[in-house]
Design an enzyme around this catalytic site. Structure first.
Site, PDB file in Angstrom:
ATOM      1  N   CYS A 108       0.841  -1.199   0.000  1.00  0.00           N
ATOM      2  CA  CYS A 108       0.000   0.000   0.000  1.00  0.00           C
ATOM      3  C   CYS A 108       0.875   1.248   0.000  1.00  0.00           C
ATOM      4  O   CYS A 108       1.994   1.230   0.518  1.00  0.00           O
ATOM      5  CB  CYS A 108      -0.900   0.053   1.230  1.00  0.00           C
ATOM      6  SG  CYS A 108      -2.089  -1.281   1.375  1.00  0.00           S
ATOM      7  N   ASP A 109       0.320   2.314  -0.548  1.00  0.00           N
ATOM      8  CA  ASP A 109       0.988   3.607  -0.433  1.00  0.00           C
ATOM      9  C   ASP A 109      -0.060   4.706  -0.479  1.00  0.00           C
ATOM     10  O   ASP A 109      -1.028   4.619  -1.247  1.00  0.00           O
ATOM     11  CB  ASP A 109       2.002   3.827  -1.548  1.00  0.00           C
ATOM     12  CG  ASP A 109       2.916   5.002  -1.229  1.00  0.00           C
ATOM     13  OD1 ASP A 109       3.957   4.772  -0.580  1.00  0.00           O
ATOM     14  OD2 ASP A 109       2.581   6.147  -1.605  1.00  0.00           O
ATOM     15  N   SER A 110       0.137   5.728   0.364  1.00  0.00           N
ATOM     16  CA  SER A 110      -0.813   6.835   0.441  1.00  0.00           C
ATOM     17  C   SER A 110      -0.108   8.160   0.207  1.00  0.00           C
ATOM     18  O   SER A 110       1.011   8.370   0.673  1.00  0.00           O
ATOM     19  CB  SER A 110      -1.495   6.870   1.816  1.00  0.00           C
ATOM     20  OG  SER A 110      -2.244   5.707   2.049  1.00  0.00           O
TER      21      SER A 110
END
Length: 256
Positions: A108-110
């Protein structure tokens, strides 16, 4: 359980799927645990700067979804390539799970979109103070990319998962799926003393966008439009959707 690519329904009867979280984020791990899933945690060594360098303007909100998905994909790939079948088997045994037939690696990456720009972790108090001033009284969008890699746990051809005392012999990458989501976060008005007191706790320094919703920063958020889980960096509904596309039965991941 629904079919997983490369498996027959019968193979799933007395086996398990291990979820590997490719992230050091305590909030992501906490969210999964609250949803009944104890993850095997392995931190990615992906070169995020190199990924973003492929885009014409890494800090622009243009192509925000593509950027966070690209980062999520490289994170999932780096963890998947470093994993061993023994790690998967040992973890499932420690959790009291049936012998593993498969594993999914979640990357995941935000990134937070503020006034047309994408921002990540502030790292320093000075940047955090400036960023939270921008957030105060503002509506901002958090983009979160998700990538899930499905791996098959290989066993000797003469045995099957759980069929003997022999351990697994290797892992095979079967497929990777990815998607992103965007959630609008509505901030209250913060005064200067509140901003500096919050930054002094250290909490906003190493989180995307310089805020949290599940800890001290929660009092400064008036609400969200979209999936609230994604504000901590992992969307459970989106994760379920992608795992279902891969043929993984979501309740089969519950191991707590």
């Amino acid at each position: 359980m629904s079919d997983t690519p490369g498996f027959s329904p019968a193979e799933h009867a007395n086996t398990s799927t291990v979820l590997v979280l490719g992230s050091a984020s305590p909030a992501r791990a906490k969210t999964l645990r609250a949803a009944g899933i104890e993850p095997l945690i392995r931190v990615s060594n992906a070169d995020e700067d190199a990924v973003l360098a492929q885009f014409e303007n890494a800090t622009s909100a243009h192509q925000a979804a593509q950027k966070v998905m690209a980062l999520a994909k490289v994170k999932a790939a780096s963890v998947a390539q470093a994993l061993t079948a023994t790690e998967i088997a040992d973890f499932s045994r420690q959790q009291g799970m049936p012998a593993p037939a498969s594993a999914i690696v979640v990357g995941c990456d935000s990134m937070l979109e503020v006034n047309g720009a994408l921002v990540g972790k502030p790292h320093s108090p000075e940047v955090a103070v400036s960023r939270i001033r921008e957030l105060s009284g503002n509506d901002v969008v958090l983009h979160t990319g998700h990538a899930i890699t499905l791996l098959r746990v290989e066993y000797d051809s003469a045995t099957s998962p759980g069929g003997s005392n022999n351990g697994p012999t290797g892992l095979t990458i079967l497929d990777t799926r990815y998607d992103s989501c965007a959630t609008t976060v509505h901030f209250t008005d913060l005064d200067e003393d509140e901003i500096r007191a919050y930054v002094a706790t250290g909490e906003p320094l190493e989180v995307a966008g310089a805020f949290t919703i599940d800890s001290l920063g929660g009092a400064f958020i008036a609400g969200v439009t979209g999936d609230p889980h994604s504000v901590v960096g992992i969307s459970l509904p989106l994760l379920r959707q992608i795992t279902k596309e891969l043929g993984v039965f979501w309740p089969g991941l519950w191991n707590k």
